[in-house]
Design a protein around this motif. Sequence first.
Motif, PDB file in Angstrom:
ATOM      1  N   TYR A 170      58.609  20.007 111.571  1.00  0.00           N
ATOM      2  CA  TYR A 170      58.323  21.135 110.678  1.00  0.00           C
ATOM      3  C   TYR A 170      56.847  21.496 110.547  1.00  0.00           C
ATOM      4  CZ  TYR A 170      63.120  20.266 109.281  1.00  0.00           C
ATOM      5  OH  TYR A 170      64.475  20.073 109.280  1.00  0.00           O
ATOM      6  N   GLY A 171      55.973  20.674 111.067  1.00  0.00           N
ATOM      7  CA  GLY A 171      54.542  20.933 110.919  1.00  0.00           C
ATOM      8  C   GLY A 171      54.005  20.366 109.613  1.00  0.00           C
ATOM      9  N   GLU A 172      52.752  20.636 109.361  1.00  0.00           N
ATOM     10  CA  GLU A 172      52.090  20.054 108.201  1.00  0.00           C
ATOM     11  C   GLU A 172      52.586  20.652 106.891  1.00  0.00           C
ATOM     12  OE1 GLU A 172      47.990  19.104 108.397  1.00  0.00           O
ATOM     13  OE2 GLU A 172      47.930  19.471 110.545  1.00  0.00           O
ATOM     14  N   SER A 173      52.748  19.789 105.933  1.00  0.00           N
ATOM     15  CA  SER A 173      53.176  20.161 104.586  1.00  0.00           C
ATOM     16  C   SER A 173      52.671  19.069 103.647  1.00  0.00           C
ATOM     17  CB  SER A 173      54.703  20.243 104.522  1.00  0.00           C
ATOM     18  OG  SER A 173      55.260  18.943 104.611  1.00  0.00           O
ATOM     19  N   PRO A 174      52.804  19.270 102.351  1.00  0.00           N
ATOM     20  CA  PRO A 174      52.396  18.196 101.433  1.00  0.00           C
ATOM     21  C   PRO A 174      53.232  16.921 101.607  1.00  0.00           C
ATOM     22  CG  PRO A 174      52.498  20.275 100.274  1.00  0.00           C
ATOM     23  CD  PRO A 174      53.105  20.501 101.631  1.00  0.00           C
ATOM     24  N   TYR A 175      54.381  17.022 102.259  1.00  0.00           N
ATOM     25  CA  TYR A 175      55.249  15.858 102.472  1.00  0.00           C
ATOM     26  C   TYR A 175      54.721  14.958 103.589  1.00  0.00           C
ATOM     27  CZ  TYR A 175      59.486  13.163 103.395  1.00  0.00           C
ATOM     28  OH  TYR A 175      60.382  12.142 103.579  1.00  0.00           O
ATOM     29  N   ALA A 176      54.183  15.560 104.639  1.00  0.00           N
ATOM     30  CA  ALA A 176      53.623  14.830 105.775  1.00  0.00           C
ATOM     31  C   ALA A 176      52.547  15.701 106.400  1.00  0.00           C
ATOM     32  CB  ALA A 176      54.703  14.513 106.794  1.00  0.00           C
ATOM     33  N   PHE A 177      51.362  15.143 106.596  1.00  0.00           N
ATOM     34  CA  PHE A 177      50.244  15.945 107.066  1.00  0.00           C
ATOM     35  C   PHE A 177      49.292  15.103 107.892  1.00  0.00           C
ATOM     36  CE2 PHE A 177      49.682  14.464 102.727  1.00  0.00           C
ATOM     37  CZ  PHE A 177      48.459  13.810 102.766  1.00  0.00           C
ATOM     38  N   THR A 178      48.310  15.765 108.508  1.00  0.00           N
ATOM     39  CA  THR A 178      47.274  15.064 109.256  1.00  0.00           C
ATOM     40  C   THR A 178      45.991  15.076 108.428  1.00  0.00           C
ATOM     41  OG1 THR A 178      46.393  17.021 110.383  1.00  0.00           O
ATOM     42  CG2 THR A 178      48.274  15.907 111.431  1.00  0.00           C
ATOM     43  N   LEU A 179      44.973  14.434 108.932  1.00  0.00           N
ATOM     44  CA  LEU A 179      43.700  14.379 108.216  1.00  0.00           C
ATOM     45  C   LEU A 179      42.987  15.729 108.199  1.00  0.00           C
ATOM     46  CD1 LEU A 179      42.409  10.915 109.441  1.00  0.00           C
ATOM     47  CD2 LEU A 179      43.436  11.476 107.240  1.00  0.00           C
ATOM     48  N   LYS A 180      43.472  16.686 108.980  1.00  0.00           N
ATOM     49  CA  LYS A 180      42.890  18.032 108.978  1.00  0.00           C
ATOM     50  C   LYS A 180      43.302  18.822 107.738  1.00  0.00           C
ATOM     51  CE  LYS A 180      42.928  18.378 114.001  1.00  0.00           C
ATOM     52  NZ  LYS A 180      43.479  19.112 115.147  1.00  0.00           N
ATOM     53  N   SER A 181      44.359  18.413 107.089  1.00  0.00           N
ATOM     54  CA  SER A 181      44.888  19.137 105.928  1.00  0.00           C
ATOM     55  C   SER A 181      44.161  18.768 104.655  1.00  0.00           C
ATOM     56  CB  SER A 181      46.375  18.838 105.754  1.00  0.00           C
ATOM     57  OG  SER A 181      47.081  19.328 106.851  1.00  0.00           O
ATOM     58  N   ASN A 182      44.401  19.587 103.629  1.00  0.00           N
ATOM     59  CA  ASN A 182      43.726  19.372 102.352  1.00  0.00           C
ATOM     60  C   ASN A 182      44.742  19.462 101.204  1.00  0.00           C
ATOM     61  OD1 ASN A 182      41.562  18.948 100.652  1.00  0.00           O
ATOM     62  ND2 ASN A 182      41.066  21.108 100.490  1.00  0.00           N
ATOM     63  N   PHE A 183      45.842  18.745 101.316  1.00  0.00           N
ATOM     64  CA  PHE A 183      46.855  18.736 100.264  1.00  0.00           C
ATOM     65  C   PHE A 183      46.460  17.733  99.180  1.00  0.00           C
ATOM     66  CE2 PHE A 183      49.330  20.009 104.054  1.00  0.00           C
ATOM     67  CZ  PHE A 183      49.747  21.255 103.618  1.00  0.00           C
ATOM     68  N   THR A 184      46.849  18.034  97.959  1.00  0.00           N
ATOM     69  CA  THR A 184      46.557  17.137  96.841  1.00  0.00           C
ATOM     70  C   THR A 184      47.803  16.322  96.490  1.00  0.00           C
ATOM     71  OG1 THR A 184      47.248  18.714  95.158  1.00  0.00           O
ATOM     72  CG2 THR A 184      44.949  18.846  95.903  1.00  0.00           C
TER      73      THR A 184
END
Length: 56
Positions: free
Chosen positions: A27-41
């Motif tokens: 599904y790609g990046e989301s707050p559930y699973a992400f990479t270090l490039k993301s900025n989810f809280t």
Amino acid sequence: MACWYVPNGKYPTPQEAKERLEYLNKYGESPYAFTLKSNFTPKQASIYKLETWKQK
């Protein structure tokens, strides 16, 4: 590699890591699973999780 927020005092299992990585790949990046490039809280992650549960 998949990242996600883990509550204090909890240790992720290998099975949980596998599920998060599969989710990220599907599904790609989301707050559930992400990479270090993301900025989810952590708050976004908890809301996303609740929204996901409501849809099931």
